[in-house]
Design a protein around this motif. Structure first.
Motif, PDB file in Angstrom:
ATOM      1  N   TRP A  80       0.824  -1.213   0.000  1.00  0.00           N
ATOM      2  CA  TRP A  80       0.000   0.000   0.000  1.00  0.00           C
ATOM      3  C   TRP A  80       0.858   1.263   0.000  1.00  0.00           C
ATOM      4  N   ALA A  81       1.943   1.254   0.758  1.00  0.00           N
ATOM      5  CA  ALA A  81       2.826   2.429   0.788  1.00  0.00           C
ATOM      6  C   ALA A  81       3.447   2.659  -0.587  1.00  0.00           C
ATOM      7  N   GLY A  82       3.926   1.595  -1.214  1.00  0.00           N
ATOM      8  CA  GLY A  82       4.542   1.723  -2.527  1.00  0.00           C
ATOM      9  C   GLY A  82       3.560   2.182  -3.594  1.00  0.00           C
ATOM     10  N   ILE A  83       2.368   1.593  -3.613  1.00  0.00           N
ATOM     11  CA  ILE A  83       1.389   1.951  -4.636  1.00  0.00           C
ATOM     12  C   ILE A  83       0.846   3.356  -4.410  1.00  0.00           C
ATOM     13  N   THR A  84       0.634   3.723  -3.150  1.00  0.00           N
ATOM     14  CA  THR A  84       0.182   5.092  -2.869  1.00  0.00           C
ATOM     15  C   THR A  84       1.253   6.095  -3.289  1.00  0.00           C
ATOM     16  N   GLY A  85       2.505   5.773  -3.009  1.00  0.00           N
ATOM     17  CA  GLY A  85       3.601   6.643  -3.435  1.00  0.00           C
ATOM     18  C   GLY A  85       3.705   6.737  -4.947  1.00  0.00           C
ATOM     19  N   LEU A  86       3.514   5.618  -5.639  1.00  0.00           N
ATOM     20  CA  LEU A  86       3.575   5.626  -7.095  1.00  0.00           C
ATOM     21  C   LEU A  86       2.453   6.477  -7.686  1.00  0.00           C
ATOM     22  N   ILE A  87       1.270   6.352  -7.130  1.00  0.00           N
ATOM     23  CA  ILE A  87       0.155   7.178  -7.608  1.00  0.00           C
ATOM     24  C   ILE A  87       0.414   8.650  -7.296  1.00  0.00           C
ATOM     25  N   ALA A  88       1.023   8.915  -6.148  1.00  0.00           N
ATOM     26  CA  ALA A  88       1.370  10.301  -5.813  1.00  0.00           C
ATOM     27  C   ALA A  88       2.374  10.868  -6.819  1.00  0.00           C
ATOM     28  N   THR A  89       3.308  10.039  -7.292  1.00  0.00           N
ATOM     29  CA  THR A  89       4.252  10.526  -8.302  1.00  0.00           C
ATOM     30  C   THR A  89       3.560  10.793  -9.629  1.00  0.00           C
TER      31      THR A  89
END
Length: 133
Positions: A80-89
């Motif tokens: 979840w942290a990685g995917i949320t960060g990727l979407i934030a990018t």
């Protein structure tokens, strides 16, 4: 002899595990191929900060999904942290006017579809582990 509810429960668990493996496998494949294309494929040798940040997030997603496949519940947090960060990018690129092609003609809400697979994986994982308790 096993009773019918026990057999149905085991089939249900098998189906949930299969859903987790297939969806996580697709995401692992996608992020691995993306990293390969960026660093080994036809990508340029000069990478931007944006690409490095996305690469780190893709590695986090891939490793956490491998751990999710192996049944590690805490790895869902990394996913979840990685995917949320990727979407934030993606939003960074969209609203920051970065020179990337994927923002052309896209609506800002379209990036949220990146939460669909992780949601299904999480729901399948929780219902599978709840049946074991």
């Amino acid at each position: 002899m096993t009773s019918l509810p026990v057999m149905q429960t085991s089939k249900f668990l098998l189906f949930r595990r299969l859903v987790i493996i297939v969806l996580a496998g697709l995401l692992i494949y996608y992020h691995t191929i993306t990293l390969y294309d960026l660093y080994v494929g036809a990508g340029s040798s000069a990478h931007t900060t944006f690409e490095y940040v996305q690469s780190i997030l893709r590695v986090v997603i891939t490793l956490s999904l491998l751990l999710v496949i192996f049944g590690r519940r805490w790895a869902l947090w990394g996913m979840w942290a990685g995917i949320t960060g990727l979407i934030a990018t993606h939003y960074w690129a969209h609203f920051g006017n970065l020179p990337v092609d994927f923002t052309e003609g896209r609506h800002p809400l379209s990036y949220l579809k990146g939460f669909i697979f992780p949601t299904v994986i999480t729901l399948a994982f929780h219902s599978t582990s709840r049946l074991h308790d």
